[in-house]
Write a protein that holds these residues in place. Structure first.
Motif, short mmCIF file in Angstrom:
data_model
loop_
_atom_site.label_atom_id
_atom_site.label_comp_id
_atom_site.label_asym_id
_atom_site.label_seq_id
_atom_site.Cartn_x
_atom_site.Cartn_y
_atom_site.Cartn_z
N LEU A 17 0.83 -1.22 0.00
CA LEU A 17 0.00 0.00 0.00
C LEU A 17 0.86 1.26 0.00
O LEU A 17 0.48 2.27 -0.59
N ARG A 18 2.01 1.20 0.66
CA ARG A 18 2.91 2.37 0.64
C ARG A 18 3.34 2.70 -0.78
O ARG A 18 3.33 3.87 -1.20
N HIS A 19 3.71 1.66 -1.54
CA HIS A 19 4.11 1.90 -2.92
C HIS A 19 2.93 2.42 -3.75
O HIS A 19 3.11 3.33 -4.58
N ILE A 20 1.77 1.85 -3.53
CA ILE A 20 0.60 2.27 -4.31
C ILE A 20 0.21 3.70 -3.98
O ILE A 20 -0.03 4.52 -4.89
N GLU A 21 0.16 4.03 -2.69
CA GLU A 21 -0.26 5.38 -2.30
C GLU A 21 0.79 6.42 -2.68
O GLU A 21 0.45 7.57 -2.97
N THR A 22 2.05 6.02 -2.68
CA THR A 22 3.10 6.97 -3.07
C THR A 22 3.05 7.27 -4.56
O THR A 22 3.28 8.41 -4.98
N GLY A 23 2.71 6.26 -5.37
CA GLY A 23 2.72 6.45 -6.82
C GLY A 23 1.38 6.70 -7.45
O GLY A 23 1.29 7.36 -8.49
N LYS A 24 0.28 6.16 -6.84
CA LYS A 24 -1.05 6.26 -7.46
C LYS A 24 -2.11 6.59 -6.42
O LYS A 24 -3.19 5.98 -6.40
N ALA A 25 -1.83 7.56 -5.56
CA ALA A 25 -2.80 7.91 -4.52
C ALA A 25 -4.10 8.45 -5.10
O ALA A 25 -5.18 8.23 -4.55
#
Length: 464
Positions: A17-25
């Motif tokens: 989720l950290r990667h997703i929210e950092t790149g595609k929030a």
């Protein structure tokens, strides 16, 4: 570290989720976590923070239907692992099959070379790689290929949610200590499959057909291979196995074979061959596999998310705001009614009664409203003055630094020295400039690492 009800799988999902929210929030819906309130705490508690993070993650996954996307990288890794094990089985069968001659003979030392020799080299490389922390040596080519295969398009495709989730899973599972032992397990499984397939094929062939065992050498001395046989046979004698004697070994030389071997010689060679493969091949690999499994469990148990990353810093301030409790030490006896002080939280502004000290700040730095810098440390004289001010103050210490600057060892040393003069709470404030100098995420991360090196808790790092 997976504490209480938080498992390693939960931590992996948090990293995804950290990667997703950092790149595609912008592609996510946050409606399900809108009602999550900030909880004020006097001391940071890691298990409690993890519990709130997992609750938040569970809501986001359900609200955005991310369960299948987050599980797909693991399924892809399992698929790649199975392909590698199938490849090892094929290689083991080919290695054993190539030792069979056209005249129903088995080359004993060829079998030992292709089945045990390569396995021994792999074990030596693995031990060296583990000892010197070189994953390239400890993993092996096939294991690294199985780990790389699911993410081969990582740099060619655009950053989709699925790709970001795969990247987060890859970093948590296949890098660092966890990755070292997970790949080690795959390496040992590969060689166990290779050896087991070769042994099973040999047993089936020897059960279905009669073979004569032969050996020969061109470059080595005549006595080298018989001596190797005697040396390998010594541990087998403790189990009651009778290895080939010197006359049987000599009679099995390619140039010495005139007629078919007798049943006793064939039986002695067959028992020696299977025992050597089990004792020097299967047994060490099983032990190393068991060690790797136990070390992986331990690494997963000790795994901790990096709370000094900007993503987790922000979540800490949202989910677990820090609370400053104040009390009257020497009460005025004439005061009858106590005045209750409302705790101030990080998300509600910076401490109003704290002592502010700056480090190498210029005139363009903007301090928060109501906060006055008592001293700006720029040299030894100003440092001594700041130290005297800190010693006379009982308030919390706010250390202000320019966020757009890169922290160096001198600034880090100054922060540590200032902290020695106070027994109260220390906060690190990343101040912005009037010139609106952009602050890159890498620069912020550098300041977070500086705070970590100075033992300043992550929840006490404040960004404007």
């Amino acid at each position: 570290m997976a504490t209480h009800n938080t498992t390693f799988s939960d931590l992996v999902r948090l990293e995804q989720l950290r990667h997703i929210e950092t790149g595609k929030a912008e592609a996510l819906s946050y409606a399900s976590i809108a009602d999550m309130e900030t909880h004020a705490v006097s001391d940071f508690n890691y298990p409690v923070f993890l519990k709130r993070l997992t609750t938040r993650a569970r809501r986001l996954i359900q609200d955005n239907a991310l369960a299948t996307t987050l599980q797909y990288p693991q399924k892809l890794f399992i698929r790649a692992s199975r392909i590698s094990l199938i490849s090892s089985a094929i290689l083991g069968a080919l290695a054993a099959g190539n030792a069979i001659g056209e005249s129903s003979t088995l080359n004993i030392y060829w079998l030992l070379a292709v089945l045990l020799g390569f396995n021994l080299i792999s074990i030596m490389l693995w031990v060296i790689g583990i000892s010197f922390k070189s994953q390239g040596l400890s993993a092996g080519v096939v294991a690294q290929l199985a780990c790389w295969l699911p993410y081969r398009h990582k740099e060619k495709e655009s950053d989709t949610i699925a790709l970001l989730a795969a990247r987060g899973w890859w970093e948590a599972n296949l890098t660092g200590t966890v990755g070292k032992w997970r790949i080690s397990i795959l390496t040992h499984q590969f060689w166990l499959t290779y050896l087991a397939t070769g042994i099973v094929l040999l047993v089936l062939l020897m059960m279905a057909k009669q073979y004569d065992f032969i050996w020969g050498t061109t470059l080595l001395p005549e006595s080298s291979l018989p001596e190797l046989t005697q040396w390998l046979s010594k541990p087998m004698e403790f189990w009651g196995l009778v290895p080939p004697d010197s006359s049987q070994i000599a009679a099995s030389r390619v140039s010495a074979i005139i007629q078919e071997q007798d049943a006793e010689t064939r039986s002695a060679w067959a028992k020696f061959l299977l025992s050597a493969l089990l004792l020097y091949g299967i047994a060490p690999r099983l032990i190393l596999l068991l060690v790797s499994v136990l070390m992986l469990k331990l690494a997963e148990h000790r795994f901790k998310i990096d709370l000094y990353l900007p993503y987790y810093i922000t979540l800490r301030q949202r989910l677990m705001a820090h609370q400053l409790e104040s009390s009257v030490i020497d009460a005025d006896p004439n005061i009858v009614v106590d005045k209750k002080i409302t705790p101030r939280q990080v998300g509600q502004g910076i401490l109003q009664n704290a002592l502010a000290i700056g480090i190498e700040l210029d005139d363009h730095i903007v301090w928060p409203d109501g906060m006055n810098c008592s001293k700006n440390v720029i040299d030894q004289a100003s440092f001594s003055e700041a130290a005297n001010i800190i010693q006379k103050s009982d308030s919390a210490l706010l250390i202000g630094v320019a966020a757009h600057r890169l922290p160096d060892r001198g600034v880090q040393r100054t922060i540590r020295d200032l902290m020695t003069y106070t027994s109260g709470e220390v906060w690190l404030v990343l101040l912005r400039s009037r010139a609106a100098i952009p602050v890159a995420d890498t620069r912020k991360l550098a300041w977070f690492r500086t705070a970590e090196a100075c033992a300043i808790p992550a929840e006490c790092v404040i960004t404007q």
